[in-house]
Design a protein around this motif. Structure first.
Motif, short mmCIF file in Angstrom:
data_model
loop_
_atom_site.label_atom_id
_atom_site.label_comp_id
_atom_site.label_asym_id
_atom_site.label_seq_id
_atom_site.Cartn_x
_atom_site.Cartn_y
_atom_site.Cartn_z
N PRO A 98 7.35 -2.60 13.22
CA PRO A 98 7.93 -2.29 14.21
C PRO A 98 8.45 -1.46 14.50
O PRO A 98 9.05 -0.11 15.38
N GLU A 116 2.47 1.14 17.68
CA GLU A 116 1.68 2.65 18.48
C GLU A 116 0.81 3.81 17.45
O GLU A 116 0.08 3.87 18.54
N GLU A 134 7.05 -9.14 12.23
CA GLU A 134 7.90 -9.10 13.27
C GLU A 134 7.30 -10.16 14.58
O GLU A 134 7.06 -9.60 15.79
N CYS A 173 7.47 -10.29 18.38
CA CYS A 173 7.20 -9.28 19.81
C CYS A 173 5.92 -9.24 20.52
O CYS A 173 5.67 -9.25 21.08
N GLU A 195 5.83 -13.24 25.05
CA GLU A 195 6.74 -13.02 26.23
C GLU A 195 7.54 -13.99 26.13
O GLU A 195 8.81 -13.72 26.67
N ASP A 226 12.12 -10.74 21.29
CA ASP A 226 12.26 -8.50 21.51
C ASP A 226 10.46 -8.68 21.54
O ASP A 226 10.40 -7.97 20.59
N ARG A 272 6.66 -6.65 22.24
CA ARG A 272 6.79 -5.52 23.13
C ARG A 272 5.08 -5.42 23.36
O ARG A 272 4.64 -5.55 22.19
N ASP A 278 3.24 -3.09 23.45
CA ASP A 278 1.97 -2.51 22.22
C ASP A 278 1.96 -3.82 20.99
O ASP A 278 0.34 -3.26 20.95
N TYR A 279 2.31 -5.01 20.51
CA TYR A 279 1.97 -5.55 20.09
C TYR A 279 0.65 -6.08 20.52
O TYR A 279 -0.09 -6.96 19.71
#
Length: 653
Positions: free
Chosen positions: A69, A120, A145, A148, A151, A155, A157, A159-160
């Motif tokens: 990340p 990304e 990580e 990610c 939910e 943290d 994300r 994009d993951y």
């Protein structure tokens, strides 16, 4: 086959990375990955997660893709691998186009074993074309990580979520998901959202025995408490977390005026300033970083010796993740948490923006229970993650240093709580049950008709946070338990028996002096109704009772030498050279040389080697190249690159 795999991995471990043996679950994880079985591994920060994909990458014929990340983590990992003689690259927006093309061509030629990508970057057309090039074989896809992707993670994300598309695109590649913190729900999300196929799920111990856990109620001027901790770690790296950008800037300014080497980090600074400050901290050019929680994820700096939370985190997941940035090299470190009632009000203020307020409150209550706990903090922390602490409590945390809190008779409050759990139908979490006890007229309570229960409003002798502490203590005593995603409270067989038999229940609860009245005087025998209801009244404000602290080992002196000899030592012995003046001289000279060499190579000092390796050299005093291979953390390439300089320093008279 597995024995061969194990031996091959051990050869790489020693020859490339300079380590004699695996730690924690490393060998099991590596064996599963090499057997091409999808794997989810939960290991504490500093537990050696990176080796779990780096070693297979050097054994596989094809390419290992690592989804990470943060840019800073990629840069540090690649620098460390390159220093060890491994051809690894990272591709992201910071790389100049010519270098970008060179790295992609190196991958196409099969020269690069590991490529680090941000989520990304992973979905861009040029990377898609690269990974599907006929000359490229993707053997392993590692998701660092991995929490990610959930939910429910601390943290998340979006994009993951795109990573899952790779599962169908590279059916022959093995997937490895790594994270330091994952509850059962988060683990299920990771497996589902990454489409892991029949994965091996390996969960290491969450315990970090080298980190001393200290929790203190915040003073009016908490600066003194911060300075006291910094003095215990003279000339050592540390991170201080604050709730807001304003607090970060104010504390940074105060420490700077006191003469400390300190910089700030938060979203209000420009990208360039943040990057500059982070680089200086990573490269030991500044001692202390004061930051919001935006700082630290992916920082691979192993010699952070203290982490201070100037404000209470919003969850134990966040707290655990952040204290995990201390002592990644296994040497003794400290985690100091300062808390106040004001912290809770600030956190709850932001609940208004949350989609699931009840879940946010549950997470916060876990943090409050930890901060206000009366028993071993390590035991409390590990139990939150479903682990039973079996180690020694001596010098484990501040509460273990002060001794156990005295137990008092809490029979009547416990009977009220357990009875309320039953009368509300055994289907609510602690926040709801406590609201009933406090006589709340909340919408849900009125709709459920629970304002008509005999237990409604009978618990006003304690405030909300004290009731949560009672819940926590009864869980520890195995009288009640939490069930399901929403932590529904249920009585255990022991709890049901205690309630039925009206057993006396003693708990290490610190009752405020104004309420420290014997329960026999305060309540009518066998009744759930306070005898002197009017005089007890409603609890005012949030109280954080804390037992009087004895002078702990960490507070004996501001002298670093004394803290190494008294109290919490654990791994400190590894850097205590006693009467060996020559070892101290070697350590000092190696530290200076390492910093100069790191500046020459434009890398962090720990890329050369870490503190543990430096200390091992000072203790063993190798006099030949062969002897250097017995030093922890020196592989073949590092002996080749730095061996002559190390031997020269050791041989100086």
């Amino acid at each position: 086959m597995m024995d061969f795999v194990g031996k091959e991995a051990e050869v790489v471990l020693k020859s490339v990375f300079g380590y004699d043996s695996f730690r924690l679950l490393q060998k099991d994880i590596i064996s599963n990955v090499l057997a091409k079985r999808d794997t989810l591994a939960i290991m504490p920060t500093g537990g050696g997660k990176s080796l779990c994909y780096q070693i297979p990458a050097l054994i596989f014929e094809g390419l290992t893709v690592v989804v990470s990340p943060l840019i800073s983590l990629m840069q540090d990992q690649v620098a460390a691998l390159n220093a060890a003689g491994v051809n690894a690259v990272f591709l992201n927006s910071t790389v100049e186009w010519e270098d970008y093309k060179d790295s992609m061509n190196s991958i196409r030629r099969g020269e690069t074993k590991i490529v680090y990508l941000a989520p990304e970057t992973l979905v861009t057309p040029k990377i898609n074309d690269l990974l599907h090039d006929s000359r490229v074989t993707v053997s392993c896809i590692t998701v660092d990580e991995a929490h990610c992707v959930s939910e429910w993670g601390h943290d998340f994300r979006p994009d993951y979520l795109e990573i899952s598309s790779l599962r169908n695109q590279f059916k022959d590649a093995v997937f490895l998901a790594l994270t330091a913190t994952a509850t059962l729900h988060v683990r299920e999300d990771i497996i589902k959202n990454l489409r892991l196929q029949n994965p091996a799920v390996l969960v290491s111990s969450f315990d970090r025995p080298n980190i001393y856990l200290d929790v203190r109620q915040k003073n009016r001027d908490a600066l003194d408490q911060v300075v006291e901790c910094i003095k215990r770690h003279w000339d050592e790296s540390g991170i201080i977390y604050c709730f807001s950008k304003r607090q970060v800037d104010e504390l940074t300014d105060k420490l700077d005026r006191l003469g400390y080497s300190v910089l700030n980090y938060h979203a209000g600074l420009t990208d360039e300033v943040r990057a500059d400050h982070q680089t200086k901290f990573i490269r030991d050019q500044v001692q202390i970083m004061v930051a919001t929680l935006a700082f630290g994820m992916g920082i691979d700096k192993p010699n952070v010796r203290f982490v201070i939370h100037y404000d209470m985190p919003k969850s134990l997941e966040q707290y655990y993740q952040e204290i995990g940035r201390a002592g990644r090299d296994g040497l003794a470190s400290e985690a100091l948490l300062l808390y106040s009632a004001g912290d809770i009000h600030k956190i709850r203020y932001f609940f208004e923006e949350a989609a699931d307020k009840s879940r946010c409150e549950n997470l916060l209550q876990g943090m409050i229970s930890y901060a206000t706990g009366r028993t071993c903090r390590r035991k409390l922390l590990l139990s939150y993650f479903g682990e039973t602490f079996t180690g020694k409590n001596e010098h484990c945390c501040d509460l273990c240093d002060t001794g156990p809190a005295p137990e008092i008779d809490m029979t009547i409050p416990c009977q009220k709580l357990m009875s309320c759990i039953i009368r509300t139908g055994n289907r609510f979490g602690s926040a709801y049950v406590i609201d009933v006890l406090l006589g709340s007229r909340g919408k849900r309570i009125l709709e459920n008709g629970h304002n008509m229960l005999s237990t409604w409003g009978i618990g006003r002798e304690l405030d909300k946070n004290q009731w949560h502490e009672v819940v926590n203590l009864l869980i520890e005593k195995n009288f009640i338990t939490k069930f399901g995603d929403y932590n529904i409270l249920l009585l255990t067989n022991e709890g049901l028996a205690a309630l039925k038999n009206r057993d006396k229940i003693m708990l290490p609860f610190n009752m405020p002096k104004s309420r420290a009245t014997k329960s026999d005087d305060l309540y009518a025998e066998g009744s759930f109704t306070p005898k002197y209801h009017a005089s007890v009244g409603s609890a005012g404000g949030i109280m954080f009772p804390k037992p009087e602290k004895k002078k702990s080992a960490w507070a004996q002196s501001n002298s670093q030498q004394k803290t190494q000899k008294e109290g919490f030592v654990l791994h400190k012995k590894e850097v205590d050279f006693g009467e060996d003046a020559e070892a101290r001289r070697i350590q000092t000279d190696l530290k200076k040389w390492r910093r100069r060499k790191a500046e020459e190579m434009n890398v962090p000092p720990y890329v050369i080697f870490g503190d543990r390796t430096m200390n091992d050299i000072a203790i063993k005093k190798p006099r030949s190249e062969v002897a250097l291979f017995d030093v922890n953390g020196l592989g073949e390439k590092k002996v080749e690159k730095f061996g002559a300089d190390i031997l020269a320093i050791v041989g100086e008279e």
